[in-house]
Design a protein around this motif. Structure first.
Motif, PDB file in Angstrom:
ATOM      1  N   ALA A 174     -12.250  -3.046  -3.536  1.00 30.31           N
ATOM      2  CA  ALA A 174     -11.133  -2.107  -3.514  1.00 30.31           C
ATOM      3  C   ALA A 174     -11.174  -1.206  -2.289  1.00 30.31           C
ATOM      4  O   ALA A 174     -10.139  -0.916  -1.678  1.00 30.31           O
ATOM      5  CB  ALA A 174     -11.126  -1.273  -4.789  1.00 30.31           C
ATOM      6  N   ALA A 175     -12.375  -0.744  -1.923  1.00 28.93           N
ATOM      7  CA  ALA A 175     -12.498   0.084  -0.717  1.00 28.93           C
ATOM      8  C   ALA A 175     -12.057  -0.697   0.512  1.00 28.93           C
ATOM      9  O   ALA A 175     -11.337  -0.175   1.371  1.00 28.93           O
ATOM     10  CB  ALA A 175     -13.936   0.557  -0.561  1.00 28.93           C
ATOM     11  N   TYR A 214       0.857  -1.197   0.000  1.00 34.43           N
ATOM     12  CA  TYR A 214       0.000   0.000   0.000  1.00 34.43           C
ATOM     13  C   TYR A 214       0.888   1.240   0.000  1.00 34.43           C
ATOM     14  O   TYR A 214       1.897   1.302   0.702  1.00 34.43           O
ATOM     15  CB  TYR A 214      -0.855  -0.054   1.266  1.00 34.43           C
ATOM     16  N   THR A 215       0.525   2.238  -0.801  1.00 27.48           N
ATOM     17  CA  THR A 215       1.374   3.415  -0.988  1.00 27.48           C
ATOM     18  C   THR A 215       0.682   4.697  -0.530  1.00 27.48           C
ATOM     19  O   THR A 215      -0.529   4.723  -0.281  1.00 27.48           O
ATOM     20  CB  THR A 215       1.739   3.568  -2.472  1.00 27.48           C
ATOM     21  N   ALA A 216       1.454   5.757  -0.490  1.00 28.83           N
ATOM     22  CA  ALA A 216       0.884   7.071  -0.178  1.00 28.83           C
ATOM     23  C   ALA A 216      -0.137   7.481  -1.228  1.00 28.83           C
ATOM     24  O   ALA A 216      -1.150   8.131  -0.904  1.00 28.83           O
ATOM     25  CB  ALA A 216       2.003   8.109  -0.083  1.00 28.83           C
ATOM     26  N   HIS A 217       0.082   7.104  -2.480  1.00 29.06           N
ATOM     27  CA  HIS A 217      -0.899   7.410  -3.532  1.00 29.06           C
ATOM     28  C   HIS A 217      -2.202   6.660  -3.285  1.00 29.06           C
ATOM     29  O   HIS A 217      -3.295   7.221  -3.463  1.00 29.06           O
ATOM     30  CB  HIS A 217      -0.331   7.037  -4.899  1.00 29.06           C
ATOM     31  N   ASP A 218      -2.095   5.405  -2.870  1.00 28.30           N
ATOM     32  CA  ASP A 218      -3.304   4.636  -2.528  1.00 28.30           C
ATOM     33  C   ASP A 218      -4.059   5.324  -1.401  1.00 28.30           C
ATOM     34  O   ASP A 218      -5.288   5.451  -1.433  1.00 28.30           O
ATOM     35  CB  ASP A 218      -2.939   3.215  -2.089  1.00 28.30           C
ATOM     36  N   ARG A 219      -3.312   5.774  -0.384  1.00 28.47           N
ATOM     37  CA  ARG A 219      -3.943   6.424   0.769  1.00 28.47           C
ATOM     38  C   ARG A 219      -4.653   7.714   0.365  1.00 28.47           C
ATOM     39  O   ARG A 219      -5.687   8.066   0.944  1.00 28.47           O
ATOM     40  CB  ARG A 219      -2.892   6.700   1.845  1.00 28.47           C
ATOM     41  N   ALA A 220      -4.117   8.407  -0.629  1.00 22.86           N
ATOM     42  CA  ALA A 220      -4.781   9.621  -1.101  1.00 22.86           C
ATOM     43  C   ALA A 220      -6.108   9.296  -1.777  1.00 22.86           C
ATOM     44  O   ALA A 220      -7.031  10.123  -1.786  1.00 22.86           O
ATOM     45  CB  ALA A 220      -3.866  10.367  -2.083  1.00 22.86           C
ATOM     46  N   LEU A 221      -6.225   8.081  -2.323  1.00 19.22           N
ATOM     47  CA  LEU A 221      -7.490   7.656  -2.925  1.00 19.22           C
ATOM     48  C   LEU A 221      -8.459   7.167  -1.856  1.00 19.22           C
ATOM     49  O   LEU A 221      -9.582   7.672  -1.750  1.00 19.22           O
ATOM     50  CB  LEU A 221      -7.234   6.547  -3.950  1.00 19.22           C
ATOM     51  N   HIS A 226      -5.113  -4.503  -8.125  1.00 19.47           N
ATOM     52  CA  HIS A 226      -4.084  -5.236  -8.872  1.00 19.47           C
ATOM     53  C   HIS A 226      -2.787  -5.362  -8.093  1.00 19.47           C
ATOM     54  O   HIS A 226      -1.956  -6.212  -8.407  1.00 19.47           O
ATOM     55  CB  HIS A 226      -3.859  -4.599 -10.250  1.00 19.47           C
ATOM     56  N   HIS A 227      -2.607  -4.538  -7.028  1.00 25.65           N
ATOM     57  CA  HIS A 227      -1.420  -4.749  -6.195  1.00 25.65           C
ATOM     58  C   HIS A 227      -1.765  -4.950  -4.710  1.00 25.65           C
ATOM     59  O   HIS A 227      -0.893  -5.357  -3.943  1.00 25.65           O
ATOM     60  CB  HIS A 227      -0.434  -3.590  -6.345  1.00 25.65           C
ATOM     61  N   LEU A 228      -3.018  -4.735  -4.307  1.00 28.02           N
ATOM     62  CA  LEU A 228      -3.387  -4.926  -2.899  1.00 28.02           C
ATOM     63  C   LEU A 228      -4.009  -6.293  -2.621  1.00 28.02           C
ATOM     64  O   LEU A 228      -3.981  -6.760  -1.477  1.00 28.02           O
ATOM     65  CB  LEU A 228      -4.361  -3.825  -2.456  1.00 28.02           C
ATOM     66  N   VAL A 232      -8.195  -1.927   4.737  1.00 22.61           N
ATOM     67  CA  VAL A 232      -7.492  -2.967   5.497  1.00 22.61           C
ATOM     68  C   VAL A 232      -5.989  -2.707   5.503  1.00 22.61           C
ATOM     69  O   VAL A 232      -5.327  -2.821   6.541  1.00 22.61           O
ATOM     70  CB  VAL A 232      -7.812  -4.356   4.915  1.00 22.61           C
ATOM     71  N   ARG A 233      -5.435  -2.337   4.351  1.00 16.62           N
ATOM     72  CA  ARG A 233      -3.993  -2.089   4.289  1.00 16.62           C
ATOM     73  C   ARG A 233      -3.615  -0.875   5.143  1.00 16.62           C
ATOM     74  O   ARG A 233      -2.587  -0.891   5.839  1.00 16.62           O
ATOM     75  CB  ARG A 233      -3.563  -1.883   2.844  1.00 16.62           C
ATOM     76  N   ASP A 234      -4.398   0.180   5.104  1.00 14.91           N
ATOM     77  CA  ASP A 234      -4.086   1.365   5.897  1.00 14.91           C
ATOM     78  C   ASP A 234      -4.261   1.095   7.384  1.00 14.91           C
ATOM     79  O   ASP A 234      -3.461   1.562   8.203  1.00 14.91           O
ATOM     80  CB  ASP A 234      -4.973   2.531   5.457  1.00 14.91           C
ATOM     81  N   ARG A 235      -5.265   0.346   7.736  1.00 17.84           N
ATOM     82  CA  ARG A 235      -5.558   0.086   9.153  1.00 17.84           C
ATOM     83  C   ARG A 235      -4.685  -1.014   9.738  1.00 17.84           C
ATOM     84  O   ARG A 235      -4.111  -0.869  10.816  1.00 17.84           O
ATOM     85  CB  ARG A 235      -7.044  -0.280   9.292  1.00 17.84           C
ATOM     86  N   TRP A 236      -4.574  -2.142   9.029  1.00 18.26           N
ATOM     87  CA  TRP A 236      -3.930  -3.332   9.598  1.00 18.26           C
ATOM     88  C   TRP A 236      -2.653  -3.758   8.883  1.00 18.26           C
ATOM     89  O   TRP A 236      -2.055  -4.759   9.250  1.00 18.26           O
ATOM     90  CB  TRP A 236      -4.931  -4.482   9.634  1.00 18.26           C
ATOM     91  N   GLY A 237      -2.239  -3.027   7.875  1.00 15.85           N
ATOM     92  CA  GLY A 237      -0.968  -3.315   7.239  1.00 15.85           C
ATOM     93  C   GLY A 237      -1.038  -4.407   6.188  1.00 15.85           C
ATOM     94  O   GLY A 237      -2.090  -4.725   5.632  1.00 15.85           O
TER      95      GLY A 237
END
Length: 388
Positions: A255-256, A11-18, A318-320, A261-266
């Motif tokens: 996707a949501a 998960y990236t900073a760009h993903d987090r911006a979305l 596609h990457h998460l 999940v990636r932002d919250r739990w890694g």
């Protein structure tokens, strides 16, 4: 069909911006003012599918509208009305639940709404839409045809299109829809939201037929620990699900959920995207490395019968996502019956994530590290079409 994702990346900073926990916090603060908002319950079913326990986020009672979609279309409509004002009608295409959410939101802000349905959408949805004050128009044999009709109507009449899918040149509103969905995942981060699993008395995990009654968490009411997003837990944090199974049509919910999940739990929770065998648009897009339209085949899973993915959803998944898979209509029906026998009443579409868990091959279980210590999360996306 199972496809282990070779493009899996962090998960990236760009993903987090979305989409991330901060968007969930904002959306949840918005809904906390709504008189019908309550966190939905989590039903915990010990020993299901050879795991320690499966957590089922039961969206069947969401805001009186019967599905998680109540959080998406209505949220986008509310934001449009706040930013642009009322007056101009809203229009959308729907397989049922998205239209109900858009119509509900439009009624709440006092704006007309037109919903396009394909000929295959059950009349029960059309009746509910009319009950919310929407004008219902039938167009075409599938979702794609009704979507084309809605786009044409928006362009011809100057109406505001509220779609839960996205394409080049149309991403802002679908992104708001997806951010609304994150509310259901943010509720899982509340203290006690994922119930403790009772200790086993002895022996290995029981078979699906030997389940005990599920435990329910009723959630917290408005204003009580309502917005906890934005503070990511360490990887492998206590209470985090080990696996998350997310059914998908165009992929907005999946996707949501994956981004939250990636932002919250890694990176540790394994994320599985589950699609109908007859409409694997996200799986085939992942395989191709770009969004593709699939020819598809017959499926009875009408709210998941989508032949082309949301481009935002594909970009994130596609990457998460760790694994894509398909299920048959019969597997979805079996999962719905199994859960109903233990007090969780869902439609076959609503049980599709659980069907994916139950249908995993031994090779996929090994690849995902799924065993009798796992605590997967599935989302029961909608209740029965005709509740008993």
């Amino acid at each position: 069909m199972e496809y282990l994702n070779p493009a899996r990346a962090p998960y990236t900073a760009h993903d987090r911006a979305l989409i991330g926990t901060e968007h969930a916090r904002q959306a949840r603060a918005h809904f906390a003012r709504h008189p019908s908002y309550r966190p939905t319950p989590v039903r915990t079913v010990p020993d299901l599918a050879g795991t320690e326990a499966v957590h089922v986020k039961d969206e069947s009672g969401r805001m009186g509208l019967g599905s998680f979609k109540a959080l998406g279309g209505a949220y986008a409509v509310h934001l449009l009305a706040e930013h642009e004002g009322g007056g101009t009608p809203f229009v959308c295409a729907s397989a049922g639940n998205h239209g109900i959410s858009v119509a509900s939101g439009a009624a709440e802000v006092g704006v007309d709404c037109v919903v396009y349905l394909s000929e295959g959408v059950p009349e029960a949805f059309a009746q509910r839409l009319r009950g919310l004050g929407a004008e219902v128009r039938r167009s075409g044999e599938d979702y794609e045809a009704s979507m084309a009709a809605a786009i044409q109507a928006a362009e011809r009449n100057g109406w505001r299109l509220v779609s839960d899918s996205s394409w080049n040149g149309y991403t802002g509103i679908p992104l708001d829809v997806m951010r609304g969905y994150t509310v259901l995942f943010d509720e899982l981060a509340d203290p006690g939201a994922l119930p403790a699993v009772p200790a086993r008395t002895s022996g290995p995990a029981a078979s699906p037929g030997a389940l005990t009654r599920p435990q329910a968490y009723s959630g917290r009411l408005n204003g009580s620990s309502a917005a906890t997003g934005g503070h990511s837990a360490p990887h492998g944090a206590a209470g985090a699900p080990t696996h998350v199974f997310l059914q998908a049509g165009v992929g907005g919910l999946a996707a949501a959920g994956a981004a939250y999940v990636r932002d919250r739990w890694g990176e540790q929770p394994k994320i599985v995207v589950v699609e109908p065998e007859g409409a694997p648009c996200l799986l085939e897009s992942a395989r191709a490395g770009e969004p593709v339209r699939v020819q598809g085949g017959h499926t009875t899973l009408g709210r998941l019968d989508c032949l082309e993915p949301c481009i935002i959803a594909h970009h994130l998944l596609h990457h998460l996502a760790d694994l894509y898979m398909t299920i048959t209509d019969d597997q979805a029906a079996d999962a719905a019956r199994l859960l109903a026998g233990h007090g969780v009443h869902l439609s076959e579409c609503g049980a599709a994530g659980a069907a994916g868990l139950l249908a995993l091959t031994p090779a996929a279980r090994d690849a995902l590290g799924l065993d009798d210590a796992s605590r997967p999360l599935v989302v029961g996306t909608e209740g029965p079409l005709e509740p008993k």
